[in-house]
Design a protein around this motif. Structure first.
Motif, PDB file in Angstrom:
ATOM      1  N   THR A 108      -8.722  -1.924 -29.371  1.00  0.00           N
ATOM      2  CA  THR A 108      -9.223  -2.067 -28.002  1.00  0.00           C
ATOM      3  C   THR A 108      -8.072  -2.270 -27.022  1.00  0.00           C
ATOM      4  O   THR A 108      -8.065  -1.709 -25.918  1.00  0.00           O
ATOM      5  CB  THR A 108     -10.206  -3.245 -27.917  1.00  0.00           C
ATOM      6  OG1 THR A 108     -11.240  -3.069 -28.884  1.00  0.00           O
ATOM      7  CG2 THR A 108     -10.828  -3.335 -26.539  1.00  0.00           C
ATOM      8  N   VAL A 136     -15.055  -9.156 -24.810  1.00  0.00           N
ATOM      9  CA  VAL A 136     -16.067  -8.600 -25.713  1.00  0.00           C
ATOM     10  C   VAL A 136     -16.908  -9.709 -26.340  1.00  0.00           C
ATOM     11  O   VAL A 136     -18.068  -9.504 -26.702  1.00  0.00           O
ATOM     12  CB  VAL A 136     -15.390  -7.732 -26.794  1.00  0.00           C
ATOM     13  CG1 VAL A 136     -16.413  -7.211 -27.789  1.00  0.00           C
ATOM     14  CG2 VAL A 136     -14.665  -6.562 -26.135  1.00  0.00           C
ATOM     15  N   ARG A 152     -20.548 -10.185 -25.329  1.00  0.00           N
ATOM     16  CA  ARG A 152     -21.600  -9.248 -25.679  1.00  0.00           C
ATOM     17  C   ARG A 152     -22.540  -9.789 -26.748  1.00  0.00           C
ATOM     18  O   ARG A 152     -23.686  -9.353 -26.840  1.00  0.00           O
ATOM     19  CB  ARG A 152     -20.987  -7.923 -26.152  1.00  0.00           C
ATOM     20  CG  ARG A 152     -20.220  -7.214 -25.058  1.00  0.00           C
ATOM     21  CD  ARG A 152     -19.620  -5.925 -25.543  1.00  0.00           C
ATOM     22  NE  ARG A 152     -18.736  -5.353 -24.532  1.00  0.00           N
ATOM     23  CZ  ARG A 152     -17.950  -4.308 -24.730  1.00  0.00           C
ATOM     24  NH1 ARG A 152     -17.946  -3.705 -25.912  1.00  0.00           N
ATOM     25  NH2 ARG A 152     -17.170  -3.856 -23.771  1.00  0.00           N
ATOM     26  N   ASP A 170     -20.446  -0.092 -30.728  1.00  0.00           N
ATOM     27  CA  ASP A 170     -21.305  -1.271 -30.754  1.00  0.00           C
ATOM     28  C   ASP A 170     -22.758  -0.822 -30.883  1.00  0.00           C
ATOM     29  O   ASP A 170     -23.141   0.252 -30.403  1.00  0.00           O
ATOM     30  CB  ASP A 170     -21.174  -2.081 -29.461  1.00  0.00           C
ATOM     31  CG  ASP A 170     -19.757  -2.559 -29.195  1.00  0.00           C
ATOM     32  OD1 ASP A 170     -18.900  -2.446 -30.097  1.00  0.00           O
ATOM     33  OD2 ASP A 170     -19.508  -3.029 -28.066  1.00  0.00           O
ATOM     34  N   ASP A 189     -19.935   2.048 -26.258  1.00  0.00           N
ATOM     35  CA  ASP A 189     -18.485   2.011 -26.470  1.00  0.00           C
ATOM     36  C   ASP A 189     -18.054   2.784 -27.713  1.00  0.00           C
ATOM     37  O   ASP A 189     -17.332   2.266 -28.567  1.00  0.00           O
ATOM     38  CB  ASP A 189     -18.003   0.563 -26.555  1.00  0.00           C
ATOM     39  CG  ASP A 189     -17.957  -0.111 -25.204  1.00  0.00           C
ATOM     40  OD1 ASP A 189     -18.120   0.600 -24.196  1.00  0.00           O
ATOM     41  OD2 ASP A 189     -17.781  -1.327 -25.142  1.00  0.00           O
TER      42      ASP A 189
END
Length: 250
Positions: free
Chosen positions: A125, A148, A151, A175, A187
């Motif tokens: 990432t 992240v 989430r 995801d 993503d």
């Protein structure tokens, strides 16, 4: 009867609300705020789906996002977004359109993709954000990677999935979010050196199968209307069912 588009919009609204440490009412929707990651557009924005006064929304963006280095308004209704566009562009906002794409047809029969913890994706990432934002300070990239963690609060079921190259390296990641019979695949990213080898196709197919086993009767994803991945998703059985609008001023 609730349409697929209405289900998706409801999912996106609640995902944004659930993951946010703070929300505030604004005309036609709400603002989500996260002081832990003030530079993250997606964690500090207005989510709007109704209204006929763009000036009121512009004023709300100034008030709610004061102190941030950006202004971001996500409009989940296509007609409202088009109506707001002239006023937002006159105020210096850039405009973009996303497609809401729903999977149609039979659910594929495929094994689960590999589940990983979010920490396992940090390096990949980080490289992706550095490629996208070559001039950003390292601390900004660090924050975009760390955010992240928010989430996991957005849906009842949140999973981070990968497929690996033959060497064992992570080739693609995505995801999966599942809530109340609706699932989002989000993503989807393939490492540049592993592109055009079928990894993204294998991963999305696996996530479609997993979502079906998790009880999701509707699986969707969001694709930039101006970029090529929408064509790729179309070949995998996803069809546009609506549009959303994003207005950004940096």
């Amino acid at each position: 009867m609730v349409t697929a588009h209405e289900q998706i919009v409801g999912f996106l609204r609640e995902f944004a609300r659930r993951r946010a440490p703070e929300t505030r009412p604004v005309p036609g929707g709400f603002a989500v705020l996260d002081d832990g990651y003030p530079g993250s557009y997606d964690d500090n924005k207005l989510v709007v789906w109704a209204g006929d006064d763009p000036r009121a929304v512009l004023a709300a963006a100034e008030q709610a996002l004061g102190g941030r280095g950006h202004r971001y308004v996500s409009v989940l209704d296509d007609a409202v977004g088009e109506a707001f566009r002239p006023a937002f562009e006159a105020a210096g906002y850039e405009h973009g359109v996303d497609l809401l794409m729903c999977h149609r047809g039979p659910v594929p029969d495929a094994p689960d993709a590999e589940a990983v913890e979010v920490d396992a994706l940090a390096e990949m990432t980080w490289r992706g954000w550095r490629e996208s934002l070559p001039d950003a300070p390292d601390e900004v990239i660090d924050g975009l990677v760390a955010r992240v963690e928010r989430r996991v609060r957005g849906a009842d079921r949140v999973g981070f999935r990968v497929v690996r190259d033959g060497s064992g390296e992570i080739a693609a990641r995505a995801d999966l979010y599942v809530q109340d019979g609706v699932a989002e695949i989000a993503d989807v990213v393939t490492e540049p050196r592993f592109r055009k080898k079928g990894h993204a196709r294998a991963l999305v197919t696996a996530l479609l199968a997993e979502a079906g086993r998790a009880g999701a009767g509707l699986v969707f994803l969001v694709a930039d209307d101006a970029d090529w991945p929408k064509e790729f998703y179309g070949r995998l059985g996803f069809e546009p069912v609506g549009r959303t609008h994003g207005f950004i001023r940096s």
